[in-house]
Design an enzyme around this catalytic site. Structure first.
Site, short mmCIF file in Angstrom:
data_model
loop_
_atom_site.label_atom_id
_atom_site.label_comp_id
_atom_site.label_asym_id
_atom_site.label_seq_id
_atom_site.Cartn_x
_atom_site.Cartn_y
_atom_site.Cartn_z
N ASP A 1 -54.82 -24.40 -12.34
CA ASP A 1 -53.52 -24.58 -11.69
C ASP A 1 -52.85 -23.21 -11.57
O ASP A 1 -53.16 -22.28 -12.31
CB ASP A 1 -52.62 -25.51 -12.51
CG ASP A 1 -51.58 -26.21 -11.65
OD1 ASP A 1 -51.70 -27.43 -11.45
OD2 ASP A 1 -50.65 -25.54 -11.15
N ASP B 1 -53.87 -18.49 -8.04
CA ASP B 1 -53.70 -19.05 -6.70
C ASP B 1 -55.08 -19.20 -6.07
O ASP B 1 -55.75 -18.21 -5.74
CB ASP B 1 -52.83 -18.11 -5.87
CG ASP B 1 -52.54 -18.63 -4.47
OD1 ASP B 1 -53.22 -19.57 -4.01
OD2 ASP B 1 -51.64 -18.07 -3.81
N ASN C 1 -58.00 -31.22 -6.09
CA ASN C 1 -56.80 -32.04 -6.13
C ASN C 1 -55.52 -31.26 -5.81
O ASN C 1 -54.56 -31.85 -5.33
CB ASN C 1 -56.68 -32.67 -7.52
CG ASN C 1 -55.34 -33.31 -7.75
OD1 ASN C 1 -55.03 -34.40 -7.25
ND2 ASN C 1 -54.48 -32.64 -8.52
N TYR D 1 -48.64 -30.67 6.89
CA TYR D 1 -49.35 -31.46 5.89
C TYR D 1 -50.32 -32.44 6.55
O TYR D 1 -51.45 -32.63 6.09
CB TYR D 1 -48.34 -32.22 5.03
CG TYR D 1 -48.92 -32.91 3.83
CD1 TYR D 1 -49.19 -32.22 2.66
CD2 TYR D 1 -49.16 -34.29 3.84
CE1 TYR D 1 -49.70 -32.86 1.53
CE2 TYR D 1 -49.67 -34.94 2.73
CZ TYR D 1 -49.94 -34.22 1.58
OH TYR D 1 -50.46 -34.86 0.48
N LYS E 1 -54.34 -32.40 5.86
CA LYS E 1 -55.04 -33.53 5.27
C LYS E 1 -56.04 -34.16 6.24
O LYS E 1 -57.09 -34.68 5.80
CB LYS E 1 -54.04 -34.57 4.76
CG LYS E 1 -53.23 -34.10 3.56
CD LYS E 1 -54.14 -33.70 2.38
CE LYS E 1 -53.34 -33.32 1.15
NZ LYS E 1 -54.19 -32.97 0.00
#
Length: 262
Positions: free
Chosen positions: A46, A72, A99, A165, A169
Site C-alpha cells: 500500500d 506508489d 486491489n 474511473y 475499470k
C-alpha cells in the site's frame, strides 16, 4: 496461525505466496487477513505505510506470516522492488491480488481535468498492469499462478462513476479477459470481482453542484441494494484464487447484491 487441516483423504495444501495491493484498509486488508487465515504468506502492499504495517501486525498477532511493502505502484521501480522482495522472502509468487485503487470525483467528461484523468488512470489501470507484467515471468517459470483483480460495477456499466474511473475499470475488465486467454495454456488463471457499493475507507471528493455527481447519484440510488462489507468482497477474492475455482478463468464476478442484474 497454522495451515487449516486438509479434508480427509487429501494432502494438506502448502502455504502460498500472495501479494495483496491496497492492503492498508478495506477490501485489501480483509483479503490479506483471509489469505493469512488459511496459512498463506502475505505481502501487504500500500502507499500508506501505517495502514500496511497495521495489517501485518494483525496477521502476525494471529500467528500468520506477512510483510509490508510501501510505495506508489504507478512507479516501475516500486513495482520491481516489491516483486523482488516477494520472491526473495517467500520463494515465488503464487497469487497476485490487484486491489488498490482510488475513486474519481464522479466528474462527467466535460468536467474532468487532466490531473483527475491522469491520476485515476495511473493508479487504477496502469499500476495493476505494471505489477501484473512484473509477476508474470515468475508465474510462467513456475507453470502456475492466480491473478485476481478488484474491478467495479463501473467496469460493467456507464452509470456508476465518473468518466475517468469508468474508463479505468472498463480497461481492467478488458485486461482481465485478455490475460485469461493469453496465459490459460501456461497454468495461469485471471479473474475479477466487480464490487457494488461496499463499506470501505475509499472517498469521493465530488462537487455536489456538478453534472456528473448529480446524475450518478440518482442512478445509483435507484438501483443498488444493501451496502456490502469488505469481508464479503474478500471472500470472493479468496475463492477465485482457490483450488475450488480451478476451472474458472476470465470470469467477471459481480459481488453486488444483484445490482448488475437490475
Amino acid at each position: 496461525m497454522t495451515t487449516p487441516p486438509a479434508e480427509p483423504g487429501t494432502a494438506p495444501r502448502a502455504p502460498r505466496s500472495v501479494i495483496v495491493t491496497g492492503a492498508a484498509s478495506g477490501i485489501g486488508r480483509a483479503a490479506a487477513l483471509a489469505f493469512a487465515a488459511q496459512g498463506d504468506r502475505v505481502l501487504a502492499a500500500d502507499v500508506h505505510a501505517e495502514g500496511a504495517q497495521e495489517t501485518v501486525r494483525m496477521i502476525t498477532a494471529a500467528g500468520g506470516v506477512a510483510l509490508a511493502a510501501v510505495g506508489d505502484l504507478g512507479e516501475q521501480r516500486v513495482v520491481d522492488a516489491l516483486v523482488a522482495r516477494a520472491v526473495d522472502e517467500f520463494g515465488g509468487i503464487d497469487v497476485l491480488v490487484n486491489n488498490a485503487g482510488i475513486m474519481d470525483r464522479m466528474s462527467a467528461a466535460h468536467e474532468t481535468d487532466d490531473a483527475e484523468w491522469e491520476r485515476v488512470l495511473r493508479i487504477d489501470l496502469t499500476a495493476p498492469f505494471l505489477l501484473t507484467r512484473a509477476v508474470l515471468p515468475h508465474m510462467l517459470a513456475a507453470g502456475t499462478g492466480c491473478l485476481v483483480f478488484t474491478g467495479s460495477e463501473a467496469g460493467l456499466r456507464g452509470g456508476a462513476a465518473g468518466a475517468a474511473y469508468t474508463a479505468a475499470k472498463h480497461g481492467i475488465t478488458g485486461l482481465v479477459k485478455n490475460l485469461a486467454v493469453m496465459y490459460r495454456g501456461q497454468g495461469i488463471r485471471t479473474n475479477m470481482i466487480a464490487p457494488g457499493p461496499t463499506a470501505t475507507g475509499i472517498s469521493v471528493d465530488s462537487r455536489p453542484d456538478a453534472h456528473g455527481p448529480a446524475l450518478i447519484g440518482r442512478l445509483v440510488g435507484a438501483n443498488i441494494g444493501r451496502l456490502g462489507s469488505a469481508a464479503e468482497q474478500a471472500a470472493a477474492i479468496v475463492w477465485l484464487a482457490s483450488d475450488a475455482a480451478s476451472f474458472v478463468n476470465g470470469a467477471i464476478l459481480p459481488v453486488d447484491d444483484g445490482w448488475s442484474a437490475v
